[in-house]
Design an enzyme around this catalytic site. Structure first.
Site, PDB file in Angstrom:
ATOM      1  N   ASN A   9     -47.720 -47.817 -20.252  1.00  0.00           N
ATOM      2  CA  ASN A   9     -47.257 -48.204 -19.898  1.00  0.00           C
ATOM      3  C   ASN A   9     -46.807 -48.936 -20.886  1.00  0.00           C
ATOM      4  OD1 ASN A   9     -45.489 -50.547 -17.967  1.00  0.00           O
ATOM      5  ND2 ASN A   9     -46.807 -52.025 -17.896  1.00  0.00           N
ATOM      6  N   MET A  40     -39.984 -50.455 -12.249  1.00  0.00           N
ATOM      7  CA  MET A  40     -41.129 -51.691 -11.633  1.00  0.00           C
ATOM      8  C   MET A  40     -41.315 -52.028 -10.683  1.00  0.00           C
ATOM      9  SD  MET A  40     -40.092 -53.471 -13.765  1.00  0.00           S
ATOM     10  CE  MET A  40     -40.154 -55.490 -13.902  1.00  0.00           C
ATOM     11  N   SER A  73     -33.505 -49.618 -22.292  1.00  0.00           N
ATOM     12  CA  SER A  73     -33.985 -48.986 -23.674  1.00  0.00           C
ATOM     13  C   SER A  73     -35.029 -48.929 -23.951  1.00  0.00           C
ATOM     14  CB  SER A  73     -33.580 -51.506 -24.281  1.00  0.00           C
ATOM     15  OG  SER A  73     -34.847 -51.966 -24.100  1.00  0.00           O
ATOM     16  N   GLU A 109     -40.909 -53.975 -28.570  1.00  0.00           N
ATOM     17  CA  GLU A 109     -41.536 -52.679 -27.178  1.00  0.00           C
ATOM     18  C   GLU A 109     -41.369 -51.451 -27.386  1.00  0.00           C
ATOM     19  OE1 GLU A 109     -40.232 -53.642 -23.455  1.00  0.00           O
ATOM     20  OE2 GLU A 109     -39.879 -55.997 -23.900  1.00  0.00           O
ATOM     21  N   ARG A 130     -45.955 -45.955   0.345  1.00  0.00           N
ATOM     22  CA  ARG A 130     -46.013 -45.896  -0.891  1.00  0.00           C
ATOM     23  C   ARG A 130     -46.671 -44.305  -1.020  1.00  0.00           C
ATOM     24  NH1 ARG A 130     -48.250 -49.893  -4.757  1.00  0.00           N
ATOM     25  NH2 ARG A 130     -50.043 -50.569  -3.729  1.00  0.00           N
ATOM     26  N   HIS A 140     -45.654 -53.256 -21.080  1.00  0.00           N
ATOM     27  CA  HIS A 140     -45.735 -54.651 -20.916  1.00  0.00           C
ATOM     28  C   HIS A 140     -44.653 -55.637 -21.528  1.00  0.00           C
ATOM     29  CE1 HIS A 140     -46.108 -58.046 -17.276  1.00  0.00           C
ATOM     30  NE2 HIS A 140     -47.060 -58.478 -18.526  1.00  0.00           N
TER      31      HIS A 140
HETATM   32  C1  GAR Z   1     -38.790 -54.632 -20.581  1.00  0.00           C
HETATM   33  O1  GAR Z   1     -38.974 -55.613 -21.078  1.00  0.00           O
HETATM   34  C2  GAR Z   1     -40.831 -53.746 -20.927  1.00  0.00           C
HETATM   35  O2  GAR Z   1     -41.151 -54.408 -20.905  1.00  0.00           O
HETATM   36  C3  GAR Z   1     -40.370 -54.927 -19.371  1.00  0.00           C
HETATM   37  O3  GAR Z   1     -39.500 -54.538 -18.277  1.00  0.00           O
HETATM   38  C4  GAR Z   1     -38.210 -54.368 -19.349  1.00  0.00           C
HETATM   39  C5  GAR Z   1     -37.057 -52.868 -19.557  1.00  0.00           C
HETATM   40  O4  GAR Z   1     -36.478 -53.078 -20.128  1.00  0.00           O
HETATM   41  N1  GAR Z   1     -41.147 -53.564 -17.993  1.00  0.00           N
HETATM   42  C6  GAR Z   1     -42.149 -54.473 -17.063  1.00  0.00           C
HETATM   43  O5  GAR Z   1     -41.662 -56.039 -16.956  1.00  0.00           O
HETATM   44  C7  GAR Z   1     -43.104 -53.784 -16.119  1.00  0.00           C
HETATM   45  N2  GAR Z   1     -44.027 -54.930 -15.641  1.00  0.00           N
HETATM   46  P1  GAR Z   1     -35.794 -51.644 -20.445  1.00  0.00           P
HETATM   47  O6  GAR Z   1     -35.525 -50.940 -19.208  1.00  0.00           O
HETATM   48  O7  GAR Z   1     -34.140 -52.144 -21.435  1.00  0.00           O
HETATM   49  O8  GAR Z   1     -36.957 -50.573 -21.161  1.00  0.00           O
END
Ligand code: GAR
Length: 210
Positions: free
Chosen positions: A107, A90, A13, A174, A65, A109
């Site tokens: 990033n 992730m 998203s 976000e 990695r 967060h």
């Molecule tokens: C979002 O809430 C983002 O902030 C979080 O994963 C979700 C991804 O949603 N990211 C983390 O937690 C990274 N540490 P999305 O795939 O719909 O953008």
């Protein structure tokens, strides 16, 4: 325009917010490639619908990695990306990856850093009982969710919120914050201010933004 490579792992998203802002002329950027470490995720479909090239680079295909990160760097370079956005990506990146895009990895967060780094910051906020949480856009360094903060926005935690309700409220914020911060980067406003103190943190600011 900013030449972006976007790394994703799932729903996408935040990627969609970037794609929409670019398509609507609100963000001076081109998404050169979307790379996922997971096959068959919604983020890849979103990229395809927007006509953006996609790659799957599975971390499971690499012994370590370093190999995974080298493959990511090659794919990003081949696509012509000069900035990298982690949009729900992730995996932790190695210093070798970061050295390939110095101070150019962003990033999002879902917490107010330095609170609640790492996995499921939304649940961490609920478990802690904070009344306010939020989201942070930052440059990525070798730590987990620790690099120079570019922008933050506050979201209330309401009585009775569950993970899904809080997550949805955060996600809307976000999307706006990520596009805003990328827009300021595209306008060339980003300034990094090294700490005067030995070992101190580098801070980030945007010229002309209060
Ligand atoms: C979002 O809430 C983002 O902030 C979080 O994963 C979700 C991804 O949603 N990211 C983390 O937690 C990274 N540490 P999305 O795939 O719909 O953008």
């Amino acid at each position: 325009p900013l030449d972006l490579g976007v790394l994703v792992s799932g729903r996408g998203s935040n990627l969609q917010a970037i794609l929409d802002a670019v398509a609507e002329g609100r963000l001076d950027a081109r998404v050169r490639v979307v790379i996922s470490n997971q096959a068959d995720v919604e983020a890849l479909s979103r990229a395809e619908r927007a006509g953006v090239p996609t790659r799957v680079v599975s971390h499971r295909a690499f012994a370590d990695r370093a190999g995974f990160d080298a493959a990511l760097v090659s794919a990003l370079r081949e696509a012509g990306a000069s900035w990298v956005v982690l949009a729900g990506f992730m995996r932790l990146l190695t210093p070798t990856f970061l050295e390939a895009f110095p101070d150019r990895v962003v990033n999002i967060h879902p917490a107010l850093s330095p609170s609640f780094p790492g996995v499921d910051a939304q649940q961490q906020a609920l478990d802690h009982g904070v009344k306010l949480t939020g989201c942070t856009v930052h440059l990525v360094d070798a730590g987990t969710d620790t690099g120079p903060i570019l922008a933050q926005a506050v979201v209330p935690v309401l009585d009775g919120d569950d993970r899904a309700q809080l997550g949805a409220r955060l996600l809307e914020m976000e999307h706006a914050l990520l596009v805003q911060a990328l827009g300021w980067i595209a306008e060339g406003r980003l300034e990094l201010v090294p700490s005067a103190a030995p070992g101190g943190r580098t801070r980030a600011r945007f010229a002309g933004v209060v």
